[in-house]
Design a protein around this motif. Sequence first.
Motif, PDB file in Angstrom:
ATOM      1  N   ILE A   1      72.147  60.935  63.107  1.00 41.92           N
ATOM      2  CA  ILE A   1      71.346  61.019  64.335  1.00 41.92           C
ATOM      3  C   ILE A   1      71.456  62.454  64.839  1.00 41.92           C
ATOM      4  O   ILE A   1      72.506  63.070  64.761  1.00 41.92           O
ATOM      5  N   PHE A   2      70.331  62.962  65.327  1.00 38.15           N
ATOM      6  CA  PHE A   2      70.236  64.402  65.579  1.00 38.15           C
ATOM      7  C   PHE A   2      70.671  64.783  66.993  1.00 38.15           C
ATOM      8  O   PHE A   2      70.300  64.105  67.950  1.00 38.15           O
ATOM      9  N   TYR A   3      71.416  65.873  67.086  1.00 41.55           N
ATOM     10  CA  TYR A   3      71.790  66.382  68.407  1.00 41.55           C
ATOM     11  C   TYR A   3      70.535  66.851  69.120  1.00 41.55           C
ATOM     12  O   TYR A   3      69.705  67.551  68.524  1.00 41.55           O
TER      13      TYR A   3
ATOM     14  N   THR B   1      68.634  59.792  67.754  1.00 47.86           N
ATOM     15  CA  THR B   1      69.202  60.982  68.400  1.00 47.86           C
ATOM     16  C   THR B   1      70.589  60.723  68.974  1.00 47.86           C
ATOM     17  O   THR B   1      70.870  59.662  69.511  1.00 47.86           O
ATOM     18  N   ASP B   2      71.422  61.764  68.833  1.00 49.71           N
ATOM     19  CA  ASP B   2      72.814  61.769  69.258  1.00 49.71           C
ATOM     20  C   ASP B   2      72.821  62.506  70.594  1.00 49.71           C
ATOM     21  O   ASP B   2      72.676  63.729  70.622  1.00 49.71           O
ATOM     22  N   GLU B   3      72.967  61.784  71.691  1.00 50.61           N
ATOM     23  CA  GLU B   3      72.612  62.381  72.980  1.00 50.61           C
ATOM     24  C   GLU B   3      73.772  62.696  73.911  1.00 50.61           C
ATOM     25  O   GLU B   3      73.564  63.210  74.994  1.00 50.61           O
TER      26      GLU B   3
ATOM     27  N   TYR C   1      64.466  67.695  56.389  1.00 54.17           N
ATOM     28  CA  TYR C   1      64.943  67.491  55.022  1.00 54.17           C
ATOM     29  C   TYR C   1      65.666  66.148  54.896  1.00 54.17           C
ATOM     30  O   TYR C   1      65.345  65.327  54.034  1.00 54.17           O
ATOM     31  N   THR C   2      66.650  65.926  55.770  1.00 57.62           N
ATOM     32  CA  THR C   2      67.399  64.661  55.742  1.00 57.62           C
ATOM     33  C   THR C   2      66.436  63.480  55.856  1.00 57.62           C
ATOM     34  O   THR C   2      66.559  62.485  55.132  1.00 57.62           O
ATOM     35  N   SER C   3      65.475  63.603  56.767  1.00 52.19           N
ATOM     36  CA  SER C   3      64.543  62.489  57.007  1.00 52.19           C
ATOM     37  C   SER C   3      63.651  62.247  55.789  1.00 52.19           C
ATOM     38  O   SER C   3      63.380  61.099  55.434  1.00 52.19           O
TER      39      SER C   3
ATOM     40  N   ILE D   1      73.573  62.391  54.486  1.00 47.89           N
ATOM     41  CA  ILE D   1      74.041  63.350  55.503  1.00 47.89           C
ATOM     42  C   ILE D   1      74.029  64.771  54.929  1.00 47.89           C
ATOM     43  O   ILE D   1      73.943  64.953  53.712  1.00 47.89           O
ATOM     44  N   GLY D   2      74.174  65.752  55.807  1.00 50.20           N
ATOM     45  CA  GLY D   2      74.359  67.127  55.343  1.00 50.20           C
ATOM     46  C   GLY D   2      75.826  67.355  55.022  1.00 50.20           C
ATOM     47  O   GLY D   2      76.703  66.666  55.567  1.00 50.20           O
ATOM     48  N   LYS D   3      76.092  68.334  54.185  1.00 54.12           N
ATOM     49  CA  LYS D   3      77.474  68.570  53.733  1.00 54.12           C
ATOM     50  C   LYS D   3      78.420  68.926  54.874  1.00 54.12           C
ATOM     51  O   LYS D   3      79.622  68.739  54.773  1.00 54.12           O
ATOM     52  N   ASP D   4      77.857  69.443  55.983  1.00 52.04           N
ATOM     53  CA  ASP D   4      78.700  69.861  57.104  1.00 52.04           C
ATOM     54  C   ASP D   4      79.356  68.702  57.841  1.00 52.04           C
ATOM     55  O   ASP D   4      80.318  68.900  58.558  1.00 52.04           O
ATOM     56  N   ILE D   5      78.800  67.494  57.664  1.00 53.28           N
ATOM     57  CA  ILE D   5      79.347  66.378  58.447  1.00 53.28           C
ATOM     58  C   ILE D   5      80.002  65.328  57.542  1.00 53.28           C
ATOM     59  O   ILE D   5      80.070  64.149  57.878  1.00 53.28           O
ATOM     60  N   LEU D   6      80.481  65.825  56.400  1.00 51.12           N
ATOM     61  CA  LEU D   6      81.090  64.932  55.418  1.00 51.12           C
ATOM     62  C   LEU D   6      82.403  64.311  55.910  1.00 51.12           C
ATOM     63  O   LEU D   6      82.628  63.107  55.760  1.00 51.12           O
TER      64      LEU D   6
ATOM     65  N   ALA E   1      75.973  63.532  50.351  1.00 49.23           N
ATOM     66  CA  ALA E   1      75.921  64.762  51.155  1.00 49.23           C
ATOM     67  C   ALA E   1      74.993  65.785  50.497  1.00 49.23           C
ATOM     68  O   ALA E   1      75.246  66.227  49.382  1.00 49.23           O
ATOM     69  N   HIS E   2      73.913  66.111  51.206  1.00 49.88           N
ATOM     70  CA  HIS E   2      72.984  67.110  50.651  1.00 49.88           C
ATOM     71  C   HIS E   2      73.380  68.507  51.101  1.00 49.88           C
ATOM     72  O   HIS E   2      74.214  68.678  51.995  1.00 49.88           O
ATOM     73  N   GLY E   3      72.734  69.502  50.481  1.00 49.53           N
ATOM     74  CA  GLY E   3      73.055  70.899  50.793  1.00 49.53           C
ATOM     75  C   GLY E   3      72.277  71.417  51.990  1.00 49.53           C
ATOM     76  O   GLY E   3      71.572  70.665  52.669  1.00 49.53           O
ATOM     77  N   TRP E   4      72.403  72.690  52.217  1.00 49.25           N
ATOM     78  CA  TRP E   4      71.754  73.331  53.370  1.00 49.25           C
ATOM     79  C   TRP E   4      70.666  74.289  52.927  1.00 49.25           C
ATOM     80  O   TRP E   4      70.774  74.927  51.883  1.00 49.25           O
ATOM     81  N   TRP E   5      69.657  74.409  53.770  1.00 48.60           N
ATOM     82  CA  TRP E   5      68.580  75.376  53.522  1.00 48.60           C
ATOM     83  C   TRP E   5      68.849  76.663  54.268  1.00 48.60           C
ATOM     84  O   TRP E   5      69.258  76.630  55.435  1.00 48.60           O
ATOM     85  N   THR E   6      68.603  77.782  53.570  1.00 55.82           N
ATOM     86  CA  THR E   6      68.578  79.060  54.263  1.00 55.82           C
ATOM     87  C   THR E   6      67.107  79.466  54.350  1.00 55.82           C
ATOM     88  O   THR E   6      66.250  78.889  53.673  1.00 55.82           O
TER      89      THR E   6
ATOM     90  N   ALA F   1      78.769  58.396  68.090  1.00 56.63           N
ATOM     91  CA  ALA F   1      77.650  58.636  67.167  1.00 56.63           C
ATOM     92  C   ALA F   1      77.731  57.772  65.906  1.00 56.63           C
ATOM     93  O   ALA F   1      76.738  57.175  65.487  1.00 56.63           O
ATOM     94  N   LEU F   2      78.911  57.690  65.312  1.00 57.84           N
ATOM     95  CA  LEU F   2      79.018  56.950  64.043  1.00 57.84           C
ATOM     96  C   LEU F   2      78.690  55.466  64.214  1.00 57.84           C
ATOM     97  O   LEU F   2      78.098  54.846  63.319  1.00 57.84           O
ATOM     98  N   THR F   3      79.042  54.931  65.377  1.00 60.79           N
ATOM     99  CA  THR F   3      78.753  53.490  65.567  1.00 60.79           C
ATOM    100  C   THR F   3      77.252  53.207  65.628  1.00 60.79           C
ATOM    101  O   THR F   3      76.850  52.052  65.532  1.00 60.79           O
TER     102      THR F   3
ATOM    103  N   ILE G   1      63.896  72.499  59.861  1.00 58.90           N
ATOM    104  CA  ILE G   1      63.795  72.101  58.452  1.00 58.90           C
ATOM    105  C   ILE G   1      64.965  71.190  58.018  1.00 58.90           C
ATOM    106  O   ILE G   1      64.791  70.283  57.208  1.00 58.90           O
ATOM    107  N   GLY G   2      66.167  71.436  58.578  1.00 54.05           N
ATOM    108  CA  GLY G   2      67.333  70.628  58.205  1.00 54.05           C
ATOM    109  C   GLY G   2      67.135  69.171  58.578  1.00 54.05           C
ATOM    110  O   GLY G   2      67.427  68.259  57.797  1.00 54.05           O
ATOM    111  N   HIS G   3      66.626  68.944  59.797  1.00 53.43           N
ATOM    112  CA  HIS G   3      66.373  67.562  60.238  1.00 53.43           C
ATOM    113  C   HIS G   3      65.269  66.937  59.386  1.00 53.43           C
ATOM    114  O   HIS G   3      65.346  65.770  58.989  1.00 53.43           O
TER     115      HIS G   3
END
Length: 513
Positions: A16-18, A54-56, A29-31, A263-268, A292-297, A235-237, A25-27
Amino acid sequence: MSKPALMNSTYITTPIFYVNDLPHIGHAYTSIICDTITRFKKLEGHDVLFTTGTDEHGLKVEKAAKEKGKTPNDFVDEVSKNFRKLTSTLEIQNTDFIRTTEERHKISASFFWNKLVEKNQIYKGNYKGWYSVKDESFYQEKELIKEGEIFKTQDGSVVDWIEEDSFFFKLSLWEKELLKFYELNPDFIKPLSRMNEVKSFVKSGLKDLSVSRTSFNWGIKVPNSDHIMYVWIDALTNYLTSIGYPKINSKKIKFWENCIHIIGKDILKFHAVYWPAMLMAINHPLPKSIFAHGWWTNEGKKISKSLGNTVDPNEMINKFGLDQFRYFLLREVPLGNDGDFSEKSLIIRINSDLSNNLGNLIQRVTKFLKKNFNNKIPYSLIDEYETNKQLKQGYFLINNIKIKMNNFEISKCLEDVFLYIDELNKFVDECEPWKSFKLDPEKAGKDLSILIECFRIIGIILQPFIPNASRKILDTLNIKESSRRFDNLTREHALKKSYELNNPQPLFPRYEK
Ligand code: MSP
């Protein structure tokens, strides 16, 4: 033999997105990955639940609201809409959109907390240590880099020293159980390199986790206390709330046991360590796997709000089209690797793969059939399945794609489909129906019919990846909605003589570099 019912339920989740940020693009991509898997499973005949949202809560969001001069409530209501809008722009087939400020979620997260208390997994203490607001994460000093007087995470975000009363989750109790679980379930965390990373993190020793805060207010209240829940527990719940927790019936449990967290690799660490430990602690079944997927630059540079170089998915879709954007993200890098985005590489992919290779092939064959055969298939294909090279390759492709998709090899699947399309282009160039038509109309008719049947295979297979273009292809072929599932890719469903197609539709325009 019919499949066991358990196999037919699949549950896919995005993080869930902050809401402190605009969708980028990161959001997207995951979606898009989750949507592709969802569509694929549906075509395989699964019943699929797919949640995003969304993570609010948390300090990060509270600060962002303050910067905008808004109350957190007004702020999250406004920003959450951007993410909801993204789901419709991306045309993703989510079955739920969850917001952590919803009442159903507060009930679920509080219930979850009470379960941890009931199982004696929570105690009161005092937290003294480092905290990154950007990651909403606690760090041990050994994980940080010192720059003068400042400490930073490996990703460069500044950490603050905090000291406050806090509840703790007895994470340290779960070290052995987690390691045992990873051993017994080697597919739980993918790709394998991430599994190894997680194992060594756990082996290096787990400390109890601070799970509540007292220095700010924006969060779910800890039951019977003046603390608020640590935003990651909250958030995890969400993944449980979305399937009705705490009231989960046996049908929903089947979805849960077949749940894939993308998920993205940052939140593994949160998903692969904290989350399973907490679920074990309340004796709740675990999800099936985490990818866990990678990140886009962006053109080689890390994407960041401060650099002002975020890639806006809305802009890309307006400019190049949704299927084109999807195709690029899914094809450009193997799932799990990092990728570099640039309009130049997007245009190269569109022109070479989609426009030249796929689009042209379908256009030239269907147009010719329209002109010379009145849109009718001149030849029956049922008997060709066993002998014809192109059809045999198509058959092989279907099985190959099923295996690879279930192994999350999305880019490889597309590579294989497009290699097949290459083969079909070669076949057209060799048999040149437009020439042979005059001398040997029967042969030309047979070759064209084979090609159309191959297009049926491609059109069906490509649906999860480029749904709109596939729809156009299948509409042109006049394939009924109900005949577009994978189980229609058999000889019995092959097109028959005199089957009538619809008029060709244009597929992918070319772009100038
Ligand atoms: N709110 C948490 C997730 C809680 S899930 C229980 C969060 N939100 S986020 O909005 O910061 O990130 C959401 C997702 O976007 C993460 O999976 C993250 O990896 C992904 N991306 C953010 N930037 C990215 C790129 N530049 N490239 C690819 N994905 C990245 O974390």
